[in-house]
Design a protein around this motif. Structure first.
Motif, PDB file in Angstrom:
ATOM      1  N   LYS A 235      16.951 -24.695  -2.647  1.00  0.00           N
ATOM      2  CA  LYS A 235      17.883 -25.360  -3.060  1.00  0.00           C
ATOM      3  C   LYS A 235      17.332 -27.426  -3.323  1.00  0.00           C
ATOM      4  O   LYS A 235      16.306 -27.263  -2.789  1.00  0.00           O
ATOM      5  CB  LYS A 235      18.666 -26.118  -1.633  1.00  0.00           C
ATOM      6  CG  LYS A 235      19.820 -27.047  -1.835  1.00  0.00           C
ATOM      7  CD  LYS A 235      21.150 -26.465  -0.972  1.00  0.00           C
ATOM      8  CE  LYS A 235      21.635 -27.852  -0.514  1.00  0.00           C
ATOM      9  NZ  LYS A 235      22.942 -28.025   0.550  1.00  0.00           N
ATOM     10  N   ASN A 236      17.571 -28.002  -4.247  1.00  0.00           N
ATOM     11  CA  ASN A 236      16.970 -29.595  -4.660  1.00  0.00           C
ATOM     12  C   ASN A 236      17.683 -30.332  -5.046  1.00  0.00           C
ATOM     13  O   ASN A 236      17.723 -30.244  -6.705  1.00  0.00           O
ATOM     14  CB  ASN A 236      15.365 -29.613  -5.584  1.00  0.00           C
ATOM     15  CG  ASN A 236      14.966 -30.851  -5.425  1.00  0.00           C
ATOM     16  OD1 ASN A 236      15.561 -31.967  -4.860  1.00  0.00           O
ATOM     17  ND2 ASN A 236      13.918 -31.143  -6.392  1.00  0.00           N
ATOM     18  N   MET A 237      18.983 -30.917  -4.743  1.00  0.00           N
ATOM     19  CA  MET A 237      20.482 -31.215  -5.377  1.00  0.00           C
ATOM     20  C   MET A 237      19.826 -32.283  -5.801  1.00  0.00           C
ATOM     21  O   MET A 237      20.543 -32.708  -7.125  1.00  0.00           O
ATOM     22  CB  MET A 237      21.583 -32.089  -4.374  1.00  0.00           C
ATOM     23  CG  MET A 237      21.926 -29.820  -3.961  1.00  0.00           C
ATOM     24  SD  MET A 237      21.812 -28.686  -4.701  1.00  0.00           S
ATOM     25  CE  MET A 237      23.320 -29.234  -5.483  1.00  0.00           C
ATOM     26  N   GLN A 238      18.470 -32.957  -5.540  1.00  0.00           N
ATOM     27  CA  GLN A 238      18.114 -34.286  -6.047  1.00  0.00           C
ATOM     28  C   GLN A 238      17.403 -33.797  -8.049  1.00  0.00           C
ATOM     29  O   GLN A 238      17.148 -34.742  -8.772  1.00  0.00           O
ATOM     30  CB  GLN A 238      16.811 -34.788  -5.655  1.00  0.00           C
ATOM     31  CG  GLN A 238      18.397 -35.505  -3.890  1.00  0.00           C
ATOM     32  CD  GLN A 238      19.451 -35.782  -4.140  1.00  0.00           C
ATOM     33  OE1 GLN A 238      19.304 -37.184  -5.103  1.00  0.00           O
ATOM     34  NE2 GLN A 238      20.260 -36.024  -3.308  1.00  0.00           N
ATOM     35  N   GLY A 239      16.928 -33.013  -7.943  1.00  0.00           N
ATOM     36  CA  GLY A 239      16.085 -32.621  -9.254  1.00  0.00           C
ATOM     37  C   GLY A 239      17.211 -31.985 -10.352  1.00  0.00           C
ATOM     38  O   GLY A 239      17.986 -31.271  -9.864  1.00  0.00           O
ATOM     39  N   PRO A 240      16.797 -32.108 -11.209  1.00  0.00           N
ATOM     40  CA  PRO A 240      17.573 -32.720 -12.594  1.00  0.00           C
ATOM     41  C   PRO A 240      18.011 -31.408 -12.689  1.00  0.00           C
ATOM     42  O   PRO A 240      18.922 -30.759 -13.669  1.00  0.00           O
ATOM     43  CB  PRO A 240      17.005 -32.967 -13.935  1.00  0.00           C
ATOM     44  CG  PRO A 240      15.285 -32.631 -12.904  1.00  0.00           C
ATOM     45  CD  PRO A 240      14.972 -32.590 -11.374  1.00  0.00           C
ATOM     46  N   TYR A 241      17.205 -30.316 -12.840  1.00  0.00           N
ATOM     47  CA  TYR A 241      17.492 -28.753 -13.133  1.00  0.00           C
ATOM     48  C   TYR A 241      18.570 -27.907 -12.365  1.00  0.00           C
ATOM     49  O   TYR A 241      18.567 -26.543 -12.116  1.00  0.00           O
ATOM     50  CB  TYR A 241      16.230 -28.279 -13.695  1.00  0.00           C
ATOM     51  CG  TYR A 241      15.919 -29.060 -14.901  1.00  0.00           C
ATOM     52  CD1 TYR A 241      16.253 -29.276 -15.980  1.00  0.00           C
ATOM     53  CD2 TYR A 241      13.922 -30.087 -15.043  1.00  0.00           C
ATOM     54  CE1 TYR A 241      15.302 -29.118 -17.596  1.00  0.00           C
ATOM     55  CE2 TYR A 241      14.253 -30.282 -15.795  1.00  0.00           C
ATOM     56  CZ  TYR A 241      14.565 -30.388 -17.027  1.00  0.00           C
ATOM     57  OH  TYR A 241      13.724 -31.055 -18.332  1.00  0.00           O
ATOM     58  N   CYS A 242      18.518 -28.582 -10.885  1.00  0.00           N
ATOM     59  CA  CYS A 242      18.880 -27.534 -10.163  1.00  0.00           C
ATOM     60  C   CYS A 242      20.599 -27.336  -9.307  1.00  0.00           C
ATOM     61  O   CYS A 242      21.147 -28.386  -9.188  1.00  0.00           O
ATOM     62  CB  CYS A 242      18.238 -27.902  -8.461  1.00  0.00           C
ATOM     63  SG  CYS A 242      18.789 -26.891  -6.620  1.00  0.00           S
TER      64      CYS A 242
ATOM     65  N   GLY B 223      27.400 -21.424  -2.035  1.00  0.00           N
ATOM     66  CA  GLY B 223      26.687 -22.044  -2.072  1.00  0.00           C
ATOM     67  C   GLY B 223      24.747 -21.430  -1.833  1.00  0.00           C
ATOM     68  O   GLY B 223      23.541 -22.820  -1.973  1.00  0.00           O
ATOM     69  N   LYS B 224      24.688 -21.230  -3.842  1.00  0.00           N
ATOM     70  CA  LYS B 224      23.249 -21.318  -3.508  1.00  0.00           C
ATOM     71  C   LYS B 224      22.980 -21.851  -4.630  1.00  0.00           C
ATOM     72  O   LYS B 224      24.370 -22.246  -5.829  1.00  0.00           O
ATOM     73  CB  LYS B 224      23.398 -19.084  -4.492  1.00  0.00           C
ATOM     74  CG  LYS B 224      23.577 -18.024  -3.283  1.00  0.00           C
ATOM     75  CD  LYS B 224      23.187 -17.007  -3.770  1.00  0.00           C
ATOM     76  CE  LYS B 224      23.442 -15.887  -3.081  1.00  0.00           C
ATOM     77  NZ  LYS B 224      23.191 -14.156  -3.700  1.00  0.00           N
ATOM     78  N   THR B 225      21.802 -22.334  -5.169  1.00  0.00           N
ATOM     79  CA  THR B 225      21.427 -23.159  -6.677  1.00  0.00           C
ATOM     80  C   THR B 225      20.339 -21.772  -7.383  1.00  0.00           C
ATOM     81  O   THR B 225      20.120 -21.078  -6.977  1.00  0.00           O
ATOM     82  CB  THR B 225      20.632 -24.349  -5.873  1.00  0.00           C
ATOM     83  OG1 THR B 225      19.528 -23.891  -4.945  1.00  0.00           O
ATOM     84  CG2 THR B 225      21.424 -24.868  -4.821  1.00  0.00           C
ATOM     85  N   VAL B 226      20.862 -22.522  -8.425  1.00  0.00           N
ATOM     86  CA  VAL B 226      20.223 -21.821  -9.981  1.00  0.00           C
ATOM     87  C   VAL B 226      19.439 -23.333 -10.652  1.00  0.00           C
ATOM     88  O   VAL B 226      19.930 -23.792 -11.006  1.00  0.00           O
ATOM     89  CB  VAL B 226      21.343 -21.418 -10.291  1.00  0.00           C
ATOM     90  CG1 VAL B 226      21.217 -19.782  -8.888  1.00  0.00           C
ATOM     91  CG2 VAL B 226      22.320 -22.188 -10.319  1.00  0.00           C
ATOM     92  N   HIS B 227      18.453 -22.396 -11.563  1.00  0.00           N
ATOM     93  CA  HIS B 227      18.376 -23.218 -12.911  1.00  0.00           C
ATOM     94  C   HIS B 227      19.130 -22.345 -14.170  1.00  0.00           C
ATOM     95  O   HIS B 227      18.801 -21.139 -13.955  1.00  0.00           O
ATOM     96  CB  HIS B 227      16.653 -23.713 -12.605  1.00  0.00           C
ATOM     97  CG  HIS B 227      15.865 -24.105 -12.310  1.00  0.00           C
ATOM     98  ND1 HIS B 227      14.145 -23.870 -11.876  1.00  0.00           N
ATOM     99  CD2 HIS B 227      15.920 -25.003 -11.415  1.00  0.00           C
ATOM    100  CE1 HIS B 227      14.286 -24.406 -10.995  1.00  0.00           C
ATOM    101  NE2 HIS B 227      15.020 -25.659 -10.358  1.00  0.00           N
TER     102      HIS B 227
ATOM    103  N   LYS C 127      20.861 -30.986 -16.242  1.00  0.00           N
ATOM    104  CA  LYS C 127      22.933 -31.705 -14.415  1.00  0.00           C
ATOM    105  C   LYS C 127      23.340 -32.250 -16.543  1.00  0.00           C
ATOM    106  O   LYS C 127      23.187 -33.514 -16.237  1.00  0.00           O
ATOM    107  CB  LYS C 127      22.643 -32.463 -13.271  1.00  0.00           C
ATOM    108  CG  LYS C 127      22.199 -31.106 -12.426  1.00  0.00           C
ATOM    109  CD  LYS C 127      21.818 -32.396 -11.215  1.00  0.00           C
ATOM    110  CE  LYS C 127      21.641 -31.371 -10.143  1.00  0.00           C
ATOM    111  NZ  LYS C 127      21.952 -31.717  -8.592  1.00  0.00           N
ATOM    112  N   ARG C 128      24.554 -32.046 -16.109  1.00  0.00           N
ATOM    113  CA  ARG C 128      25.282 -32.728 -17.928  1.00  0.00           C
ATOM    114  C   ARG C 128      24.558 -33.639 -19.012  1.00  0.00           C
ATOM    115  O   ARG C 128      24.974 -34.562 -19.253  1.00  0.00           O
ATOM    116  CB  ARG C 128      25.497 -34.446 -16.502  1.00  0.00           C
ATOM    117  CG  ARG C 128      26.111 -34.324 -15.028  1.00  0.00           C
ATOM    118  CD  ARG C 128      26.661 -35.994 -14.292  1.00  0.00           C
ATOM    119  NE  ARG C 128      25.740 -35.839 -13.818  1.00  0.00           N
ATOM    120  CZ  ARG C 128      24.960 -36.153 -12.638  1.00  0.00           C
ATOM    121  NH1 ARG C 128      25.676 -35.105 -12.048  1.00  0.00           N
ATOM    122  NH2 ARG C 128      23.444 -36.149 -12.274  1.00  0.00           N
ATOM    123  N   GLN C 129      24.016 -32.510 -19.174  1.00  0.00           N
ATOM    124  CA  GLN C 129      23.551 -32.734 -20.599  1.00  0.00           C
ATOM    125  C   GLN C 129      24.653 -32.117 -20.932  1.00  0.00           C
ATOM    126  O   GLN C 129      25.441 -31.308 -21.536  1.00  0.00           O
ATOM    127  CB  GLN C 129      22.609 -31.600 -20.234  1.00  0.00           C
ATOM    128  CG  GLN C 129      21.960 -32.046 -21.436  1.00  0.00           C
ATOM    129  CD  GLN C 129      20.272 -30.646 -22.075  1.00  0.00           C
ATOM    130  OE1 GLN C 129      19.859 -30.077 -20.938  1.00  0.00           O
ATOM    131  NE2 GLN C 129      20.222 -30.178 -22.821  1.00  0.00           N
TER     132      GLN C 129
END
Length: 237
Positions: free
Chosen positions: A161-168, A174-178, A201-203
């Motif tokens: 989890k890295n919600m600040q990362g552009p690819y997360c 509740g899980k995060t993915v690339h 994100k938002r690409q």
């Protein structure tokens, strides 16, 4: 984007595998004329040695005959030597230390190339060029035809989890993915991956569709169907 997609992208099923005898230097020279203008638009120019186009061909040979980089290099070196076809321009065949100039890159040179492209953030472009070259070689061998079905699909790979990362990307559970947007084509019974793109994100994804479509059309392929999986808005394309 997952490490597997970045460093060793998906290929077609076993029907796409061919024997080393089906790969010859003249075929690769013909493919070089097609892909070099495309690759040159993205890759930096090399002053000497083998061009990035040749390393794309090398990676494609590894992928398509399913042998190790070292063994593939040995096979292609002998083939090129026997045919007296070199994939680099030169004036001197023998170096001052007595070593002979190669006709085709070796495994260490290929590894150095990948490390450099990784530092330049061009590794995704490189592997997409490999996938395109793979498709063009199979067409030359009449394994695939010009009439294709194009498929677009998302692949999610779990990540920390890295919600600040552009690819997360966060998911409801509740899980995060690339997230990777993958394009593949179907020709008869053959299914071949042709491009993978890591998604921010938002690409805006529409330019990726246009890019893949334009590459296929400009290389003589026709698309009679576009298959979209869940998550795409059909009216956008």
């Amino acid at each position: 984007m997952s490490t597997n997609l970045q460093e060793n992208p998906s290929v077609g099923a076993d029907i796409g595998q061919i024997t080393p005898n089906q790969i010859n230097p003249q075929l690769l020279l013909d493919i070089t004329k097609i892909i070099n203008p495309i690759i040159s638009q993205k890759m930096p120019q090399k002053r000497s040695g083998f061009s990035y186009t040749i390393f794309v061909l090398f990676a494609c040979c590894i992928q398509i005959i399913r042998l190790s980089p070292r063994r593939t290099a040995e096979i292609m070196q002998e083939k090129c030597k026997d045919a007296q076809i070199s994939f680099q321009s030169y004036e001197t065949t023998t170096f001052s230390n007595g070593k002979l100039r190669r006709y085709f890159p070796d495994q260490p040179a290929f590894s150095r190339c990948l490390r450099k492209l990784s530092k330049l953030d061009l590794i995704e472009d490189f592997w997409n060029f490999v996938l395109l070259t793979h498709l063009l070689i199979l067409r030359s061998l009449k394994i695939v035809k010009e009439d294709l079905k194009l498929i677009a699909d998302y692949t999610d790979t779990p990540c920390k989890k890295n919600m600040q990362g552009p690819y997360c990307f966060g998911k409801k559970e509740g899980k995060t993915v690339h997230r990777t947007l993958s394009f593949s084509v179907i020709s008869g019974d053959f299914h071949q991956m042709i491009a993978n793109f890591k998604i921010k994100k938002r690409q805006d994804k529409l330019p990726l569709f246009h890019n893949v479509h334009q590459i296929l059309v400009s290389n003589g392929f026709s698309k009679n169907m576009l298959c979209l999986t869940e998550g795409f808005i059909v009216k956008e394309y």
